[in-house]
Design a protein around this motif. Structure first.
Motif, mmCIF file in Angstrom:
data_model
loop_
_atom_site.group_PDB
_atom_site.id
_atom_site.type_symbol
_atom_site.label_atom_id
_atom_site.label_comp_id
_atom_site.label_asym_id
_atom_site.label_seq_id
_atom_site.Cartn_x
_atom_site.Cartn_y
_atom_site.Cartn_z
ATOM 1 N N MET A 262 0.822 -1.190 0.000
ATOM 2 C CA MET A 262 0.000 0.000 0.000
ATOM 3 C C MET A 262 0.869 1.257 0.000
ATOM 4 O O MET A 262 0.532 2.226 -0.641
ATOM 5 N N MET A 263 1.972 1.200 0.739
ATOM 6 C CA MET A 263 2.847 2.358 0.813
ATOM 7 C C MET A 263 3.493 2.646 -0.545
ATOM 8 O O MET A 263 3.633 3.798 -0.939
ATOM 9 N N LEU A 264 3.884 1.586 -1.259
ATOM 10 C CA LEU A 264 4.490 1.751 -2.573
ATOM 11 C C LEU A 264 3.501 2.367 -3.552
ATOM 12 O O LEU A 264 3.864 3.230 -4.355
ATOM 13 N N THR A 265 2.246 1.952 -3.458
ATOM 14 C CA THR A 265 1.220 2.517 -4.333
ATOM 15 C C THR A 265 1.063 4.013 -4.066
ATOM 16 O O THR A 265 0.964 4.816 -5.003
ATOM 17 N N GLY A 266 1.041 4.396 -2.810
ATOM 18 C CA GLY A 266 0.925 5.815 -2.460
ATOM 19 C C GLY A 266 2.112 6.614 -2.970
ATOM 20 O O GLY A 266 1.965 7.738 -3.450
ATOM 21 N N LEU A 267 3.301 6.034 -2.881
ATOM 22 C CA LEU A 267 4.492 6.717 -3.373
ATOM 23 C C LEU A 267 4.439 6.903 -4.889
ATOM 24 O O LEU A 267 4.797 7.970 -5.406
ATOM 25 N N LEU A 268 3.986 5.881 -5.595
ATOM 26 C CA LEU A 268 3.873 5.991 -7.053
ATOM 27 C C LEU A 268 2.809 7.014 -7.454
ATOM 28 O O LEU A 268 2.993 7.777 -8.413
ATOM 29 N N VAL A 269 1.682 7.054 -6.738
ATOM 30 C CA VAL A 269 0.647 8.060 -7.010
ATOM 31 C C VAL A 269 1.202 9.458 -6.761
ATOM 32 O O VAL A 269 0.961 10.390 -7.546
ATOM 33 N N PHE A 270 1.942 9.625 -5.677
ATOM 34 C CA PHE A 270 2.570 10.918 -5.396
ATOM 35 C C PHE A 270 3.515 11.333 -6.518
ATOM 36 O O PHE A 270 3.527 12.494 -6.935
ATOM 37 N N ALA A 271 4.310 10.394 -7.032
ATOM 38 C CA ALA A 271 5.233 10.702 -8.130
ATOM 39 C C ALA A 271 4.472 11.108 -9.381
ATOM 40 O O ALA A 271 4.862 12.055 -10.082
ATOM 41 N N ILE A 272 3.367 10.441 -9.666
ATOM 42 C CA ILE A 272 2.558 10.785 -10.842
ATOM 43 C C ILE A 272 1.961 12.179 -10.686
ATOM 44 O O ILE A 272 1.948 12.978 -11.637
ATOM 45 N N VAL A 273 1.471 12.496 -9.503
ATOM 46 C CA VAL A 273 0.892 13.829 -9.258
ATOM 47 C C VAL A 273 1.965 14.903 -9.439
ATOM 48 O O VAL A 273 1.718 15.944 -10.066
ATOM 49 N N VAL A 274 3.167 14.671 -8.917
ATOM 50 C CA VAL A 274 4.247 15.655 -9.065
ATOM 51 C C VAL A 274 4.599 15.827 -10.538
ATOM 52 O O VAL A 274 4.783 16.952 -11.012
ATOM 53 N N LEU A 275 4.658 14.734 -11.279
ATOM 54 C CA LEU A 275 5.017 14.824 -12.700
ATOM 55 C C LEU A 275 3.941 15.533 -13.510
ATOM 56 O O LEU A 275 4.255 16.274 -14.452
ATOM 57 N N LYS A 276 2.649 15.326 -13.171
ATOM 58 C CA LYS A 276 1.556 15.939 -13.938
ATOM 59 C C LYS A 276 1.307 17.399 -13.548
ATOM 60 O O LYS A 276 1.118 18.244 -14.404
ATOM 61 N N ARG A 277 1.293 17.686 -12.260
ATOM 62 C CA ARG A 277 0.912 19.020 -11.786
ATOM 63 C C ARG A 277 2.081 20.001 -11.703
ATOM 64 O O ARG A 277 1.891 21.198 -11.881
ATOM 65 N N PHE A 278 3.268 19.506 -11.392
ATOM 66 C CA PHE A 278 4.411 20.392 -11.188
ATOM 67 C C PHE A 278 5.614 19.938 -12.020
ATOM 68 O O PHE A 278 6.652 19.555 -11.473
ATOM 69 N N PRO A 279 5.509 19.974 -13.347
ATOM 70 C CA PRO A 279 6.593 19.445 -14.179
ATOM 71 C C PRO A 279 7.845 20.327 -14.189
ATOM 72 O O PRO A 279 8.911 19.881 -14.597
ATOM 73 N N GLU A 280 7.755 21.567 -13.725
ATOM 74 C CA GLU A 280 8.907 22.468 -13.778
ATOM 75 C C GLU A 280 9.790 22.388 -12.533
ATOM 76 O O GLU A 280 10.848 23.018 -12.491
#
Length: 142
Positions: free
Chosen positions: A1-19
């Motif tokens: 579950m923790m790994l899934t949360g970390l991957l979701v966090f990485a996706i959010v950072v890549l989509k919302r804050f690409p700079e």
């Protein structure tokens, strides 16, 4: 579950804050991973599958064999490894030693017997192009 949360966090950072620096770093890591996976060939996948089967079967056989046999097999593996390392060291030392021996023999041999001096060839003087005199043979004939 923790790994899934970390991957979701990485996706959010890549989509919302690409700079951001973190997003740029993650994109570089994804690019490096894709490059490395692009170099994988069919032979690598076959080797991985075969080694997985060998390791799983070997582990099961060792578990069936018992503790004493496991210890003997592990000692045999370690001794084989040590033998291979020592053989490699001996071959490398012998190769380098033979090269050094040949160099030493060549140096000693060159000191014991002096080389014959090379004779320089004597060049004949070429006649100059502006020589107006006749050759000696024609001078005698005249």
């Amino acid at each position: 579950m923790m790994l899934t949360g970390l991957l979701v966090f990485a996706i959010v950072v890549l989509k919302r804050f690409p700079e951001t620096a973190a997003a740029r770093w993650m994109m570089r890591m994804v690019g490096a991973t894709l490059t490395a996976l692009g170099r994988v060939e069919r032979k690598h996948v076959i080797f991985l599958a075969l080694m997985t089967v060998v390791l799983v079967a070997g582990t099961e056989l060792l578990a069936l064999a018992g503790p004493f046999d496991i210890a003997l097999v592990l000692l045999w593996d370690i001794s084989a490894y040590v033998d291979i390392v020592l053989t490699t060291m001996v071959v490398a030392t012998a190769t380098r030693g033979m090269t050094g021996w040949h160099a030493l023999v060549a140096r000693i041999a060159s000191r014991r017997s002096p080389r014959a001096r090379r004779q320089r060839s004597v060049r004949k003087a070429a006649p100059s192009a502006n020589d107006d005199e006749r050759p000696a043979a024609f001078a005698r004939a005249a």
